[in-house]
Structure formats: structure tokens, C-alpha cells
Design a protein around this motif. Structure first.
Motif, short mmCIF file in Angstrom:
data_model
loop_
_atom_site.label_atom_id
_atom_site.label_comp_id
_atom_site.label_asym_id
_atom_site.label_seq_id
_atom_site.Cartn_x
_atom_site.Cartn_y
_atom_site.Cartn_z
N ASN A 90 70.94 27.97 22.24
CA ASN A 90 71.02 26.67 21.57
C ASN A 90 72.13 25.81 22.18
O ASN A 90 71.95 24.61 22.38
N PHE A 91 73.25 26.42 22.47
CA PHE A 91 74.38 25.68 23.05
C PHE A 91 73.97 25.08 24.40
O PHE A 91 74.23 23.91 24.67
N ARG A 92 73.33 25.89 25.23
CA ARG A 92 72.90 25.39 26.54
C ARG A 92 71.90 24.25 26.38
O ARG A 92 71.94 23.26 27.12
N ARG A 93 71.02 24.40 25.41
CA ARG A 93 70.00 23.37 25.18
C ARG A 93 70.63 22.08 24.68
O ARG A 93 70.27 20.98 25.11
N TYR A 94 71.58 22.19 23.74
CA TYR A 94 72.20 20.99 23.16
C TYR A 94 73.01 20.21 24.20
O TYR A 94 73.11 19.00 24.13
N PHE A 95 73.59 20.89 25.14
CA PHE A 95 74.43 20.23 26.12
C PHE A 95 73.73 20.02 27.46
O PHE A 95 74.37 19.71 28.45
N ASP A 96 72.42 20.18 27.48
CA ASP A 96 71.65 19.92 28.69
C ASP A 96 71.30 18.43 28.71
O ASP A 96 70.64 17.93 27.80
N PRO A 97 71.75 17.68 29.71
CA PRO A 97 71.51 16.23 29.72
C PRO A 97 70.02 15.88 29.76
O PRO A 97 69.61 14.85 29.26
N GLN A 98 69.22 16.74 30.32
CA GLN A 98 67.80 16.44 30.42
C GLN A 98 67.10 16.55 29.06
O GLN A 98 66.06 15.96 28.84
N GLN A 99 67.66 17.34 28.17
CA GLN A 99 67.03 17.54 26.86
C GLN A 99 67.77 16.79 25.75
O GLN A 99 67.46 16.95 24.58
N ALA A 100 68.70 15.97 26.11
CA ALA A 100 69.52 15.29 25.11
C ALA A 100 68.68 14.40 24.20
O ALA A 100 68.89 14.38 22.97
N LYS A 101 67.71 13.70 24.75
CA LYS A 101 66.88 12.80 23.96
C LYS A 101 66.06 13.56 22.93
O LYS A 101 66.01 13.18 21.75
N SER A 102 65.46 14.65 23.35
CA SER A 102 64.64 15.44 22.40
C SER A 102 65.51 16.08 21.33
O SER A 102 65.11 16.17 20.16
N VAL A 103 66.70 16.49 21.69
CA VAL A 103 67.60 17.10 20.71
C VAL A 103 68.04 16.06 19.69
O VAL A 103 68.08 16.33 18.48
N MET A 104 68.34 14.85 20.14
CA MET A 104 68.73 13.79 19.21
C MET A 104 67.59 13.47 18.25
O MET A 104 67.82 13.23 17.06
N GLN A 105 66.37 13.46 18.73
CA GLN A 105 65.22 13.20 17.85
C GLN A 105 65.07 14.31 16.80
O GLN A 105 64.79 14.04 15.64
N GLN A 107 67.48 16.22 15.64
CA GLN A 107 68.60 16.19 14.72
C GLN A 107 68.53 15.01 13.74
O GLN A 107 68.93 15.13 12.60
N SER A 108 68.02 13.86 14.19
CA SER A 108 68.03 12.68 13.34
C SER A 108 66.67 12.42 12.69
O SER A 108 66.57 11.55 11.83
N HIS A 109 65.66 13.09 13.07
CA HIS A 109 64.29 12.92 12.55
C HIS A 109 63.77 11.50 12.79
O HIS A 109 62.98 10.98 12.03
N ARG A 110 64.24 10.86 13.80
CA ARG A 110 63.75 9.54 14.19
C ARG A 110 62.84 9.71 15.39
O ARG A 110 63.00 10.64 16.18
N VAL A 111 61.93 8.79 15.51
CA VAL A 111 60.96 8.86 16.60
C VAL A 111 61.24 7.71 17.56
O VAL A 111 61.57 6.59 17.16
N ASP A 112 61.09 7.98 18.82
CA ASP A 112 61.28 6.97 19.85
C ASP A 112 60.21 5.89 19.66
O ASP A 112 59.04 6.19 19.48
N PRO A 113 60.61 4.65 19.67
CA PRO A 113 59.62 3.58 19.44
C PRO A 113 58.51 3.55 20.50
O PRO A 113 57.42 3.07 20.24
N SER A 114 58.78 4.05 21.66
CA SER A 114 57.74 4.05 22.70
C SER A 114 56.70 5.15 22.47
O SER A 114 55.66 5.14 23.11
N GLN A 115 56.99 6.06 21.57
CA GLN A 115 56.03 7.13 21.29
C GLN A 115 55.10 6.70 20.17
O GLN A 115 55.48 5.96 19.27
N ARG A 116 53.88 7.19 20.22
CA ARG A 116 52.91 6.91 19.17
C ARG A 116 52.95 8.05 18.18
O ARG A 116 53.06 9.21 18.55
#
Length: 135
Positions: A90-105, A107-116
């Protein structure tokens, strides 16, 4: 050649000397020293063996309890290793810059506006129910 031989005096019995008592006892028991030594060795070995056996009998319950504690500790170590591995992943995943966007989604339960947003519906529902759900 035919000389007369002088006559010998008759043999007299030689008086026996008095043998000391210790020599008489040694003649009766010539292996007495070996017997005493062997008996002493055997006695000492029996005493030492019984002491060793009693010590082992006292140590056996202690050994069994230590083995039980060791197995409990080993089980706890296995559980802890699994937890550490999971947390490390989990630590490696949370601090991986490539997965930062998916982790933020996540954690916050928000969806990227560009996604349907995809809504799964049961195929048995009718159009009327779909309209009700949409409104």
C-alpha cells in the motif's frame, strides 16, 4: 664301587611358621581389591545416572512449555509478516506518482470529470422503470 652309603637321618617334619593373618585373608580373597573398586565405580555411576534422569524429568515440562510459546510466537511472526507486506505494498502504491490520480479518487470518492459514469442496470427492468430512475 660298592661302597656303603651313609644312612640318612629320617626326615622330620618342619614346623610350619605362623603366617600373618593378612596374608591368610589375601589367599582366601585374592581379587578383593578389584571387587571393592568395581563396586565403588558401579555405585557412583548409578548415583550419577539417577541424578541425570531426575534432572531430565524436571526439565521436560519446562521444555514443552517453551516449545508451545515458540510455536505461538512463530504464528504471530507469520501474521505480522503478512500485515507488513500488505502495508508495504500500500505504501509503495500510495507514493507511486503514476498511480497518484487513482489513489486520490479512491480516497476522496470523487470522479474525474473527463470520465463517464457507468450505471449497471438489470436487464429485466422496463423502460418505464428506467425513466423513473432517471428522474
Amino acid at each position: 664301587m660298592n661302597a656303603i652309603e651313609p644312612t640318612r637321618p629320617p626326615l622330620q617334619s618342619v614346623p610350619q611358621r605362623a603366617v600373618p593373618r593378612t596374608q591368610r585373608q589375601q589367599r582366601r580373597h585374592p581379587n578383593r581389591g578389584t571387587l571393592v573398586e568395581t563396586t565403588a565405580k558401579l555405585t557412583v555411576n548409578i548415583v550419577l545416572s539417577s541424578a541425570a534422569i531426575s534432572a531430565l524429568a524436571q526439565l521436560l515440562p519446562y521444555h514443552m512449555s517453551q516449545q508451545a510459546k515458540l510455536s505461538d510466537i512463530q504464528e504471530e511472526v507469520k501474521r505480522t509478516e503478512k500485515r507488513v507486506n500488505r502495508l508495504s505494498d500500500n505504501f509503495r502504491r500510495y507514493f507511486d506518482p503514476q498511480q497518484a490520480k487513482s489513489v486520490m479518487q479512491e480516497q476522496s470518492h470523487r470522479v474525474d470529470p473527463s470520465q463517464r459514469q457507468v450505471v449497471l442496470m438489470d436487464s429485466s427492468t422496463t423502460e418505464e422503470e428506467e425513466l423513473k430512475m432517471a428522474n
